[in-house]
Design an enzyme around this catalytic site. Structure first.
Site, PDB file in Angstrom:
ATOM      1  N   ASN A   8      54.225 -21.391  70.564  1.00  7.27           N
ATOM      2  CA  ASN A   8      54.163 -20.183  69.796  1.00  7.27           C
ATOM      3  C   ASN A   8      53.650 -20.992  68.458  1.00  7.27           C
ATOM      4  O   ASN A   8      54.709 -21.523  67.886  1.00  7.27           O
ATOM      5  CB  ASN A   8      55.225 -19.525  69.441  1.00  7.27           C
ATOM      6  N   ARG A 101      50.953 -17.764  72.559  1.00  8.83           N
ATOM      7  CA  ARG A 101      51.348 -16.535  71.708  1.00  8.83           C
ATOM      8  C   ARG A 101      50.144 -16.417  70.826  1.00  8.83           C
ATOM      9  O   ARG A 101      49.800 -17.195  69.986  1.00  8.83           O
ATOM     10  CB  ARG A 101      52.581 -16.393  71.230  1.00  8.83           C
ATOM     11  N   HIS A 190      54.906  -7.257  68.432  1.00  9.25           N
ATOM     12  CA  HIS A 190      56.063  -7.515  69.185  1.00  9.25           C
ATOM     13  C   HIS A 190      55.934  -7.109  70.661  1.00  9.25           C
ATOM     14  O   HIS A 190      57.056  -6.851  71.370  1.00  9.25           O
ATOM     15  CB  HIS A 190      57.341  -6.826  68.555  1.00  9.25           C
ATOM     16  N   ARG A 251      59.321  -7.360  54.378  1.00 11.66           N
ATOM     17  CA  ARG A 251      58.048  -6.409  54.373  1.00 11.66           C
ATOM     18  C   ARG A 251      58.607  -5.031  53.843  1.00 11.66           C
ATOM     19  O   ARG A 251      59.829  -4.564  54.532  1.00 11.66           O
ATOM     20  CB  ARG A 251      57.533  -6.291  55.617  1.00 11.66           C
ATOM     21  N   GLU A 394      60.686 -14.077  74.576  1.00  9.36           N
ATOM     22  CA  GLU A 394      59.075 -14.094  74.714  1.00  9.36           C
ATOM     23  C   GLU A 394      58.687 -15.055  75.357  1.00  9.36           C
ATOM     24  O   GLU A 394      57.483 -14.877  76.000  1.00  9.36           O
ATOM     25  CB  GLU A 394      58.793 -13.843  73.359  1.00  9.36           C
TER      26      GLU A 394
END
Length: 406
Positions: A8, A101, A190, A251, A394
C-alpha cells in the site's frame, strides 16, 4: 506455503504485509513514513506463534528505527533490509505474487487486474481523478516490479467493489454529455474494506451473504458508508473523489457547490485554494482545529464548544446517511462499524445509532463500551438489527483477491 506480499504505497509512505494466504495469517508487516523528508520512521512487526495447552497465542515483535529514505525505490530497499535483518526471510517465504492497493480504477477496472505496462499506463491516466493517490500507488508498483520482477503483480482497486452501483446511484444530475466526456460520476472508495467487513459480518453471524441487507461505516481519518444488498454495493457516500459524503478528519464531505463559487467570488479563492480548503483544512480540523477523533472526544468531555460542535456535526451526517441508506435498502439487517474511529470510539457508535430505534436498532451500552478486540456484537439480543464492530483487514482482502486471480 502460498505467500503474497501486499503493498500500500502512499504519497510519503509505504505500508507492506507478508501474508500466508492459505492460513489467512500475516507473517510480518511494516510501515515506512515521511519518505522524501529528512528522517523517516520505520517500523517492522514480525508475527510469531507460541503453543501452550493446545492454545495458540500471537506474540508480536516490533522493531523501530529511523533513516533517510529519499524515494519509493529506497523505501523498497529498506523493506528488503527489514525482512533480511528482522525476518521472516524472503528466501524461506518467497512471495508467489505482489498485490497492490490502487485507489482509483475509474470505470475501467472492476476486478483484480494483472499488472503490465498497459495497466500501468491506464493507472497513470486515471491520476486526474485521484491526484493525491494514484501517482503514489503507481510509484509503488514501479518500484516493486523493479525488485520483484519474476513474480506476478496484481492491482486491487478501491473503486472496484462499487462497480455494482446502479446508474441511478452513480449518475450526477449535470449535463450528460459533459459528464460522459470527463468521466464525472460516482465511483466510491474504501471498497476493499467494505467488501471485507460485509463478508466477515455474514460469516460471523452464520448467515448467507446473499440474503443480508447491510450498512458498513468505515470511519477513519477518511470516512465512508456503503449500503450493501446481497453482497453488492448499491449506494456509497464517496463520489467522483474521496471528498464527498461524511465529515472526515480534514475533509469536508458534503457541501453546497455554490459555497465554493461564493468563496471564489467574494474571498478570491483559486481552484487550488478551494481544493486545499476542502481536503486539508475542513472536517474536524476545520471545525475544531483537531483532526483526530480522540482529541475531539476529549475536548467534548472537557466542555469545549468547538469540539462539541464538531462532534455534533459529525454525528448529524452519520445519522442522515444511515436513514437515507436504510430507505434505499428497504430496511437493514446488519450495521457494522470499522476502521480507527469505528472500531475504537464507543461514543460515536452510540450517538450515531441513538435515533435508529424506528428501524429496529437497539444498542447494548455495556457491549458497546467494552474494550474488546476482534469482531463483536454491540446491539442487544432483542434488537431487530444486528450492530457489529468488525476490524477491517484490507491487506488480507488484497492478498485473497491476488491469490484468487492467479
Amino acid at each position: 506455503m502460498s505467500v503474497v506480499l501486499v503493498i500500500n504505497s502512499g504519497s510519503s509512505s509505504l505500508k507492506y504485509s507478508l501474508i500466508d494466504v492459505a492460513r489467512e495469517r500475516e507473517l510480518a508487516g511494516g510501515l515506512i513514513e515521511r519518505i522524501g523528508q529528512e528522517s523517516s520512521p520505520i517500523s517492522h512487526t514480525v508475527r510469531q506463534t507460541e503453543s501452550a495447552d493446545a492454545a495458540t497465542t500471537m506474540l508480536d515483535a516490533t522493531f523501530r528505527e529511523e533513516r533517510t529514505v529519499p524515494d519509493h525505490d529506497a523505501a523498497f530497499r529498506v523493506m528488503l533490509d527489514q525482512f533480511a535483518a528482522r525476518g521472516p526471510s524472503l528466501d524461506d517465504h518467497p512471495p508467489v505474487a505482489v498485490g497492490h492497493r490502487v485507489v482509483h480504477g475509474g470505470a475501467r477496472f472492476f476486478a483484480p487486474t494483472l499488472i503490465d505496462a498497459d495497466v500501468e499506463r491506464q493507472i497513470e491516466e486515471l491520476e486526474v481523478l485521484a491526484p493525491l493517490h494514484n501517482p503514489a500507488n503507481l510509484a509503488g508498483i514501479v518500484a516493486a516490479r523493479a525488485v520483484f520482477g519474476d513474480v506476478p503483480h496484481v492491482a486491487v482497486f478501491d473503486t472496484a467493489f462499487h462497480q455494482t452501483l446502479p446508474p441511478a446511484a452513480y449518475t450526477y444530475a449535470i449535463d450528460a454529455e459533459l459528464a460522459a466526456r470527463h468521466r464525472v460520476r460516482r465511483y466510491g472508495f474504501h471498497g476493499t474494506s467494505h467488501q471485507f467487513v460485509s463478508e466477515a459480518a455474514a460469516a460471523y453471524l452464520g448467515r448467507d451473504l446473499a440474503e443480508l441487507r447491510q450498512l458498513v461505516f468505515h470511519l477513519g481519518n477518511g470516512a465512508s458508508v456503503t449500503a450493501i444488498d446481497g453482497g453488492r454495493s448499491v449506494e456509497t457516500s464517496m463520489g467522483l473523489t474521496p471528498l464527498e459524503g461524511l465529515v472526515m478528519g480534514t475533509r469536508s464531505g458534503d457541501i453546497d457547490p455554490a459555497a465554493l463559487v461564493h468563496l471564489s467570488r467574494r474571498a478570491g479563492y483559486s481552484i487550488d485554494d478551494l481544493d486545499a480548503l476542502l481536503n486539508t483544512r475542513s472536517g474536524l480540523k476545520g471545525l475544531a482545529d483537531r483532526s483526530d477523533m480522540r482529541d475531539i472526544l476529549a475536548g467534548r468531555e472537557a466542555g469545549e464548544e468547538a469540539a462539541t460542535l464538531a462532534f455534533d456535526v459529525y454525528i448529524h451526517r452519520l445519522r442522515a446517511y444511515a436513514g437515507a441508506y436504510i430507505a434505499q435498502l428497504g430496511g437493514v439487517d446488519v450495521i457494522s462499524f470499522t476502521a480507527g474511529v469505528g472500531e475504537n470510539a464507543a461514543p460515536v457508535r452510540a450517538a450515531a445509532m441513538a435515533t435508529l430505534g424506528f428501524a429496529g436498532v437497539e444498542i447494548d451500552v455495556e457491549r458497546n463500551e467494552a474494550r474488546e478486540r476482534g469482531i463483536r456484537r454491540i446491539s442487544t439480543d432483542a434488537s431487530r438489527v444486528t450492530v457489529l464492530v468488525v476490524p477491517t483487514n484490507e491487506e488480507l482482502q488484497i492478498a485473497r483477491q491476488t491469490a484468487a486471480l492467479l
